[in-house]
Design a protein around this motif. Structure first.
Motif, PDB file in Angstrom:
ATOM      1  N   GLU A   1       0.840  -1.204   0.000  1.00 38.43           N
ATOM      2  CA  GLU A   1       0.000   0.000   0.000  1.00 38.43           C
ATOM      3  C   GLU A   1       0.874   1.253   0.000  1.00 38.43           C
ATOM      4  OE1 GLU A   1      -3.401   0.616  -0.033  1.00 38.43           O
ATOM      5  OE2 GLU A   1      -3.772  -1.504  -0.406  1.00 38.43           O
ATOM      6  N   ILE A   2       1.955   1.212   0.776  1.00 39.54           N
ATOM      7  CA  ILE A   2       2.847   2.376   0.838  1.00 39.54           C
ATOM      8  C   ILE A   2       3.547   2.574  -0.509  1.00 39.54           C
ATOM      9  CG2 ILE A   2       4.843   3.420   2.004  1.00 39.54           C
ATOM     10  CD1 ILE A   2       3.975   1.935   4.550  1.00 39.54           C
ATOM     11  N   ALA A   3       3.919   1.463  -1.155  1.00 41.65           N
ATOM     12  CA  ALA A   3       4.528   1.565  -2.488  1.00 41.65           C
ATOM     13  C   ALA A   3       3.550   2.229  -3.454  1.00 41.65           C
ATOM     14  CB  ALA A   3       4.939   0.179  -2.993  1.00 41.65           C
ATOM     15  N   ALA A   4       2.279   1.854  -3.368  1.00 39.71           N
ATOM     16  CA  ALA A   4       1.264   2.458  -4.242  1.00 39.71           C
ATOM     17  C   ALA A   4       1.108   3.937  -3.896  1.00 39.71           C
ATOM     18  CB  ALA A   4      -0.072   1.729  -4.080  1.00 39.71           C
ATOM     19  N   PHE A   5       1.085   4.218  -2.613  1.00 43.54           N
ATOM     20  CA  PHE A   5       0.961   5.604  -2.133  1.00 43.54           C
ATOM     21  C   PHE A   5       2.122   6.460  -2.632  1.00 43.54           C
ATOM     22  CE2 PHE A   5       2.540   8.267   1.524  1.00 43.54           C
ATOM     23  CZ  PHE A   5       1.727   9.367   1.267  1.00 43.54           C
TER      24      PHE A   5
END
Lengths: 288, 288
Positions: free
Chosen positions: B236-240
């Motif tokens: 999720e953080i990578a997507a963010f």
């Protein structure tokens, strides 16, 4: 029989090299360096540190030769010194003290082996010596003890019980934690800024992670002028972490991040400016 | 006119959800949950926390609905609740309090919008409530204040001045720093172990980075049982972080690392065992 003071040579007189040389000079040693191909800044640092400027042949007369250069210059320096060391009758102990992977250290060892010089793997952990402080020069390999005498002259030395590569590995791991932490801090502070959440991130860190916020307040500004050097160092760590593909991917990402920040101008309203503003606010918060 | 106590619903009664629910119950609220599709562990936690077990229709009668589930279950939970919320006359405020990217939060907002319920973006920073401690439930979006009343019942609340997505962004950044630090620590400690430099790394950290070593001593063992949840959170953080390709690469690497550690058995002489040994030695060093 009292042991004789060792004659030391250091290349190059960059921030770290000149400061370590200066510390040894302050403790009574002669420390030689060369300014061949170096800037006026190096000349100034060498003068200030009290280093003796000579040519490569003069360096090869030392008892201990310290290689202290950025990762990208490590192999070129060993290649440049190899013929001079081969010609030298003194055969200095060659200490490869740079932020390189154990593989690179072993490549340098292979370049030095034909010269007849003893090779010691090294890694400097910490910043340049300053009043009341010394970084630690870790040494490893079968001949590590041959350079340990530097510990008697104001530089903290740690002799490791490991082969050539162990000191480089230690340096990689320590730098990987410290400079990796600054990289994730930078990435997340920048992301928070893009999302309008930087102020709240600062408040929350002040409340629940004051040690981390204090670190960011000083380490971020300290990084700006060094990012261009840290990028190739992160590549070395990626190579070092090779057996762990996930870690290698992470450190290649850090290299990319630092390379990007190195390109950014502090004068523009870009990423460096955003990080500087966060660090200044963090510093205010921490000083409360 | 005194304000009425809000009726709260929480899904699911995992470690965080049950603990937050329990904290609200301890402060005088009725908190409902459902055990549909949940394990005996959830039932036990719900009982201990004093939650009222009901069905989805019973949850939809609440004033405030808190979604507290792992990232992978966030969208499915919103899809499950949407028809029940549509049918409900109470129209609870739907708080999306999970570790998801702002994009995912906005997707959930879009799923909830047709139900007629108000949507609030949330992010829980910190661990589950325990004696003397509350994490902070950050809230953002135009209707954030509609859920702020929870702050009167023992849960720390932070209302952000930002749109839907800001609270999720904050959560991503905070988790990105904390769990990223634990990931780089894990990667470098494992690399040091492979290179025979783990003992010296521990000594050097104890000397020059005692705060980091103290953090590793407790945070590494705490991570072992959570790595399977942290892997998708890192995704999720990578997507963010998508606007920053270098950061996205880093967090995909962290996801891969945590997924690998989640597969590792503590009983074998593998990576978890190596990290546990380092953490134990670090703990001894820190306690000196």
């Amino acid at each position: 029989m009292p042991s004789q003071k060792p004659l030391v040579a250091i290349l190059a007189p960059g921030n770290m090299g000149a400061a370590i040389g200066g510390r040894l000079v302050d403790n009574g040693l002669e420390v030689r360096t060369s300014l061949a191909g170096r800037t006026e800044g190096s000349a100034e640092r060498a003068r200030t540190a009290g280093l003796t400027v000579t040519d490569d042949a003069g360096l090869a007369e030392a008892d201990i030769f310290l290689s202290v250069v950025p990762p990208s210059q490590v192999t070129a320096l060993a290649e440049r010194m190899a013929p001079v060391l081969t010609a030298s009758r003194r055969k200095p102990v060659f200490v490869e003290a740079n932020a390189v992977s154990p593989d690179t250290a072993r490549q340098v060892a292979a370049l030095i082996a034909p010269t007849g010089c003893v090779f010691v793997d090294g890694g400097i952990v910490g910043g340049p010596p300053r009043q009341g402080y010394s970084p630690t020069l870790y040494l490893s390999g079968p001949d590590a003890a041959r350079a340990a005498v530097l510990g008697d002259y104001g530089v903290r030395v740690g002799v490791m019980d490991g082969p050539v590569g162990a000191a480089s590995a230690l340096k990689m791991c320590y730098a990987g934690i410290n400079k990796g932490l600054i990289a994730i801090g930078s990435a997340m502070i920048l992301a928070a800024g893009r999302a309008g959440a930087a102020d709240t991130l600062l408040e929350e860190l002040a409340r629940s992670q004051p040690n981390l916020l204090a670190k960011f307040s000083t380490a971020l500004p300290d990084m700006f002028s060094k990012a261009h050097r840290w990028a190739p160092e992160m590549e070395e760590i990626a190579a070092f972490a090779g057996a762990d593909p996930a870690a290698a991917q992470v450190y290649r990402g850090f290299a990319e991040l630092y390379a990007r920040l190195a390109e950014d101008s502090p004068a523009e309203a870009g990423e460096i400016a955003a990080l500087a503003a966060f660090a200044a606010a963090a510093n205010e918060e921490v000083s409360k």
